[in-house]
Scaffold this motif. Structure first.
Motif, short mmCIF file in Angstrom:
data_model
loop_
_atom_site.label_atom_id
_atom_site.label_comp_id
_atom_site.label_asym_id
_atom_site.label_seq_id
_atom_site.Cartn_x
_atom_site.Cartn_y
_atom_site.Cartn_z
N HIS A 145 36.87 22.75 39.65
CA HIS A 145 36.72 24.10 39.15
C HIS A 145 37.99 24.13 38.31
N ARG A 146 38.55 25.27 37.81
CA ARG A 146 39.78 25.22 37.17
C ARG A 146 40.51 26.73 37.44
N LEU A 167 29.94 20.30 45.53
CA LEU A 167 30.92 21.68 45.60
C LEU A 167 30.49 22.27 44.57
N HIS A 168 29.97 21.99 43.32
CA HIS A 168 29.48 22.88 42.39
C HIS A 168 28.09 23.70 43.05
N ARG A 169 27.46 23.16 43.82
CA ARG A 169 26.36 23.85 44.63
C ARG A 169 26.93 25.04 45.28
N GLN A 170 28.01 24.91 46.21
CA GLN A 170 28.51 25.74 47.06
C GLN A 170 29.49 26.69 46.13
N LEU A 171 29.93 26.46 44.95
CA LEU A 171 30.61 27.36 44.11
C LEU A 171 29.43 28.36 43.35
N ARG A 172 28.31 27.75 43.22
CA ARG A 172 27.38 28.64 42.58
C ARG A 172 26.89 29.85 43.55
N GLY A 173 27.13 29.69 44.74
CA GLY A 173 26.59 30.74 45.73
C GLY A 173 27.86 31.12 46.34
N GLU A 174 27.99 31.48 47.70
CA GLU A 174 29.19 31.94 48.36
C GLU A 174 29.52 31.11 49.43
N GLY A 175 29.43 29.51 49.24
CA GLY A 175 29.80 28.42 50.12
C GLY A 175 31.22 28.17 49.87
N GLY A 243 32.78 33.82 39.35
CA GLY A 243 33.99 32.57 38.77
C GLY A 243 34.15 32.86 37.28
N ARG A 244 34.28 34.19 36.68
CA ARG A 244 34.68 34.32 35.40
C ARG A 244 36.08 34.02 35.04
N THR A 245 36.41 33.56 33.69
CA THR A 245 37.53 33.24 33.03
C THR A 245 38.52 34.64 33.23
N HIS A 246 39.63 34.33 33.67
CA HIS A 246 40.75 35.38 34.10
C HIS A 246 40.11 36.35 34.67
N GLN A 247 39.17 36.31 35.71
CA GLN A 247 38.50 37.67 36.21
C GLN A 247 39.44 38.33 37.04
N ILE A 248 40.39 37.79 38.07
CA ILE A 248 41.18 38.49 38.85
C ILE A 248 42.24 39.25 37.82
N ARG A 249 42.58 38.69 36.94
CA ARG A 249 43.53 39.09 35.95
C ARG A 249 43.08 40.53 35.30
N VAL A 250 42.02 40.36 34.66
CA VAL A 250 41.32 41.23 33.88
C VAL A 250 40.93 42.38 35.08
N HIS A 251 40.19 42.26 36.10
CA HIS A 251 39.80 43.03 36.98
C HIS A 251 41.11 44.04 37.49
N ALA A 252 42.21 43.29 37.93
CA ALA A 252 43.31 43.76 38.17
C ALA A 252 43.89 44.98 37.04
N GLN A 253 43.93 44.55 35.69
CA GLN A 253 44.31 45.34 34.74
C GLN A 253 43.33 46.53 34.57
N PHE A 254 42.13 46.23 34.91
CA PHE A 254 41.21 47.42 34.66
C PHE A 254 41.06 48.60 35.73
N ALA A 255 41.67 47.95 36.78
CA ALA A 255 41.85 48.72 38.04
C ALA A 255 43.14 49.55 37.77
N GLY A 256 43.89 49.53 36.67
CA GLY A 256 45.31 50.16 36.32
C GLY A 256 46.35 49.47 36.98
N HIS A 257 46.47 48.27 37.61
CA HIS A 257 47.43 47.42 38.10
C HIS A 257 47.53 46.21 37.71
N PRO A 258 47.96 45.88 36.51
CA PRO A 258 48.07 44.71 35.87
C PRO A 258 49.01 43.70 37.05
N ILE A 259 48.78 42.36 36.66
CA ILE A 259 49.58 41.45 37.63
C ILE A 259 51.10 41.28 36.76
#
Length: 318
Positions: A145-146, A167-175, A243-259
């Motif tokens: 992963h990245r 591990l890719h199989r597990q990443l596609r689910g909740e493993g 597992g989207r690109t920049h997911q945590i960073r953009v979701h934090a920004q969207f919530a009004g609390h940038p990292i």
């Protein structure tokens, strides 16, 4: 090697894992793209003879690639790409000291901030190129992963194709359970434990490629738990369910609390706060991974915050 043949190298058999960005492409078009310098006639002859295989089976040139496919590439003559990049001693030493787990099929590295996971986009090398030079005895090393260049923390590197597929199989689910630590601006509400917002990437903004929340984007979900609150910032644990690109960073920004320290997504007020608190890099760290390997009990791995981030928290606690 003679002078006349020094421009050509012959590769051995390679196993390439098809990633999401290549899914849906015709096999022949994909090969023409990745095997630069190999004549088209050689590629199509190899396809006709069954030298290129997907998941060990013969396929035709018009086969549509699927994420997770393993493509066998036969030995080929290719133009020599030039000397391998020289890995600076600083990074070589950092990586050697940050391998936290190793077995016959897997390496786990606590990646330092500032090092990309692979070369490209103007970079001569990244983590995977460093590992391949540091460990020439490993004939197979592939990223599972990245992590963003400025994010520190745990990253998985497969030493066997079967481990990569599993591990890719597990990443596609909740493993695979991935947890991150992030210091965000403001006081994150304790009751807000989930951000669910579709993400669209490659939005060009001021000449820079960005990710943004957009209804036409891909479904994306991140869980957040407040760990510690300060007058102007909050330490949260983030768990990405997708597992989207920049997911945590953009979701934090969207919530009004940038990292804090996020040069791509923080606003001027957050940048001023980061400067005041002494945050000089992205305060995002992949601190734990939990997953299962074949015939083994579930594995739980942890990596402590880097010292410069821990010092910021100690200073804020005072």
């Amino acid at each position: 090697m003679s002078e006349s043949s020094s421009r050509q190298v012959t590769s051995g058999v390679r196993q390439l894992l098809i990633e999401a960005d290549s899914a849906g492409q015709r096999l022949d078009n994909y090969l023409l793209k990745v095997l630069k310098g190999v004549p088209r006639t050689r590629i199509y002859r190899g396809l006709r003879k069954g030298e290129f295989r997907i998941n060990k089976g013969r396929v035709k040139a018009d086969y549509r690639l699927v994420e997770g496919d393993v493509l066998r590439v036969p030995p080929l003559h290719q133009p020599e790409p030039g000397a391998a990049p020289v890995i600076p001693g600083f990074w070589a030493g950092q990586i050697q000291s940050r391998i936290i787990y190793e077995d016959a099929g897997l390496l786990v590295v606590n990646k330092p901030s500032g090092l990309a996971v692979h070369g490209g986009s103007g970079l001569n090398f990244g983590l995977i190129e460093c590992l391949r030079q540091l460990r020439p005895q490993d004939r197979y090393l592939e990223l599972v992963h990245r992590l963003d260049r400025d994010t520190s923390g745990l990253i998985l590197v497969a030493r066997k194709p079967a481990i990569l597929r599993e591990l890719h199989r597990q990443l596609r689910g909740e493993g695979v359970d991935k947890r991150y630590l992030a210091l965000v601006a403001g006081r994150w509400p304790r009751e807000r434990r989930m951000v669910e917002a579709p993400l669209q990437k490659n939005i060009v903004q001021s000449g820079e490629r960005m990710v943004k929340v957009a209804k036409e984007g891909k479904a994306s979900v991140t869980g957040f738990v407040v760990l510690e609150q300060f007058p102007e910032a909050t330490l949260v644990e983030a768990r990405p369910h997708t597992g989207r690109t920049h997911q945590i960073r953009v979701h934090a920004q969207f919530a009004g609390h940038p990292i804090l320290g996020d040069d791509k997504y923080m606003d001027d007020a957050t940048a001023a706060l980061a400067h005041r608190l002494g945050v000089r890099r992205l305060f995002l760290h992949a601190r734990s991974l939990s997953f299962t390997l074949p015939d083994q009990p579930r594995l739980q791995l942890d990596a402590a915050l880097d010292p410069e981030l821990e010092e910021i928290l100690k200073s804020m606690r005072k």
